[in-house]
Design an enzyme around this catalytic site. Structure first.
Site, PDB file in Angstrom:
ATOM      1  N   CYS A  93       0.803  -1.216   0.000  1.00 44.20           N
ATOM      2  CA  CYS A  93       0.000   0.000   0.000  1.00 44.20           C
ATOM      3  C   CYS A  93       0.842   1.275   0.000  1.00 44.20           C
ATOM      4  O   CYS A  93       1.388   1.643  -1.038  1.00 44.20           O
ATOM      5  CB  CYS A  93      -1.003  -0.035   1.147  1.00 44.20           C
ATOM      6  SG  CYS A  93      -2.325   1.178   0.927  1.00 44.20           S
ATOM      7  N   ARG A 127     -12.343   6.949  -1.293  1.00 42.66           N
ATOM      8  CA  ARG A 127     -11.253   6.023  -0.990  1.00 42.66           C
ATOM      9  C   ARG A 127     -11.601   4.673  -1.598  1.00 42.66           C
ATOM     10  O   ARG A 127     -12.767   4.287  -1.682  1.00 42.66           O
ATOM     11  CB  ARG A 127     -11.079   5.863   0.519  1.00 42.66           C
ATOM     12  CG  ARG A 127     -10.615   7.115   1.232  1.00 42.66           C
ATOM     13  CD  ARG A 127     -10.318   6.828   2.684  1.00 42.66           C
ATOM     14  NE  ARG A 127      -9.100   6.029   2.838  1.00 42.66           N
ATOM     15  CZ  ARG A 127      -7.875   6.536   2.816  1.00 42.66           C
ATOM     16  NH1 ARG A 127      -7.686   7.828   2.656  1.00 42.66           N
ATOM     17  NH2 ARG A 127      -6.817   5.759   2.978  1.00 42.66           N
ATOM     18  N   HIS A 196      -3.618  -5.331   2.355  1.00 36.62           N
ATOM     19  CA  HIS A 196      -3.131  -5.269   3.736  1.00 36.62           C
ATOM     20  C   HIS A 196      -3.654  -6.444   4.528  1.00 36.62           C
ATOM     21  O   HIS A 196      -4.297  -7.315   4.050  1.00 36.62           O
ATOM     22  CB  HIS A 196      -3.770  -4.093   4.480  1.00 36.62           C
ATOM     23  CG  HIS A 196      -3.319  -2.760   4.167  1.00 36.62           C
ATOM     24  ND1 HIS A 196      -2.183  -2.231   4.683  1.00 36.62           N
ATOM     25  CD2 HIS A 196      -3.878  -1.807   3.409  1.00 36.62           C
ATOM     26  CE1 HIS A 196      -2.075  -0.981   4.274  1.00 36.62           C
ATOM     27  NE2 HIS A 196      -3.091  -0.699   3.499  1.00 36.62           N
TER      28      HIS A 196
HETATM   29  N1  GLN Z   1      -1.643   6.874   2.300  1.00 37.21           N
HETATM   30  C1  GLN Z   1      -2.027   6.071   1.225  1.00 37.21           C
HETATM   31  C2  GLN Z   1      -3.381   6.377   0.651  1.00 37.21           C
HETATM   32  O1  GLN Z   1      -4.316   6.678   1.374  1.00 37.21           O
HETATM   33  C3  GLN Z   1      -1.907   4.613   1.617  1.00 37.21           C
HETATM   34  C4  GLN Z   1      -2.707   4.258   2.813  1.00 37.21           C
HETATM   35  C5  GLN Z   1      -2.450   2.859   3.263  1.00 37.21           C
HETATM   36  O2  GLN Z   1      -1.308   2.371   3.326  1.00 37.21           O
HETATM   37  N2  GLN Z   1      -3.537   2.195   3.615  1.00 37.21           N
HETATM   38  O3  GLN Z   1      -3.518   6.315  -0.543  1.00 37.21           O
END
Ligand code: GLN
Length: 241
Positions: A93, A127, A196
């Site tokens: 990620c 998101r 993840h």
């Molecule tokens: N900061 C990154 C995003 O939001 C990755 C977040 C994460 O590792 N879950 O795109």
């Protein structure tokens, strides 16, 4: 002996990504393979020959911002040298987002370490969050990974850059082109994913492939993975595959 280096273990570690390191440790130990875990934080030089697998976990934007410049300067040459001799670099990620050219955020562009041809940017839109399943090819044949993603950044691979896999359910790199993660570098050992969770306890064939690749062996002796298979089935069920 499996020698693992965790980069920024305190900053780049969300959603229990550290559990992925425990999987490396346990599966090595259960097989009687020696295991060594080192960590490197901001400002620490790293030795490109001292590690078989370099791990970068996920991170929120603010934590990535703290690490990005260090990764792209202090650690850059050593990581390129490690990948050039076939070490595995495995990034999740926020780590994946820093493997490429950079991460375009509101008003700021974080540098990437340039190990693979990809770029990441914030865009309007929600998101990319939820259960995810992907298909990929492992040496044993077609395989499937199941897990969880949550990212605002969208990642786009350069032409000719291979994804880790193809999205079956969920969003993957950008929610649009069906790619998930990356597999590149001089020996195909630079690997990133948005998954993840931690990912590896639920996808042990993938964990073993990372370890075998890092150690330069074709395969590892099997383990009793009944519990892990059940965890995988549950993650796949949650993703609807
Ligand atoms: N900061 C990154 C995003 O939001 C990755 C977040 C994460 O590792 N879950 O795109």
């Amino acid at each position: 002996m499996l020698r693992v280096l965790a980069l920024y273990p305190d900053l780049m570690n969300i959603y229990a990504d550290r559990g992925n390191l425990t999987v490396f440790e346990r599966r090595a130990t259960w097989r009687g393979i020696g295991f060594e875990l080192a960590g490197a934080g901001i400002g620490d030089e790293i030795d490109p020959d001292a590690h078989d697998l370099v791990y970068i976990g996920g991170g929120q934007d603010r934590d990535q911002a703290l690490c990005a410049r260090d990764l792209a300067t202090v650690k850059r040459d050593a990581l390129h040298a490690a990948a050039a001799r076939g070490a595995v670099v495995f990034a999740v990620c926020g780590g994946l987002q820093l493997l490429g050219h950079g991460y375009e955020m509101e008003g700021e562009r974080l540098p990437g370490v340039g190990l693979v041809d990809l770029d990441t940017r914030r865009e309007d839109g929600p998101r990319l969050l939820g259960s995810i399943a992907i298909s990929l090819d492992l040496p044993g044949g077609p395989a499937r990974l199941a897990g969880f993603e949550n990212h605002a950044g969208r990642t786009y691979l350069g032409s000719g850059t291979e994804p880790l896999g193809r999205v079956l359910r969920g969003n993957g790199n950008n929610g649009a082109d069906g790619t998930e993660g990356v597999r590149g570098g001089p020996h195909g050992t630079v690997i990133g994913t948005y998954m993840h969770g931690p990912l590896l306890p639920k996808n042990t064939a993938f964990a073993d492939w990372l370890v075998a690749t890092a150690m330069g062996v074709d395969a590892l002796p099997p383990l009793d993975d009944a519990l892990e298979a059940a965890a995988h089935a549950e993650a796949a069920r949650a993703a609807g595959v």
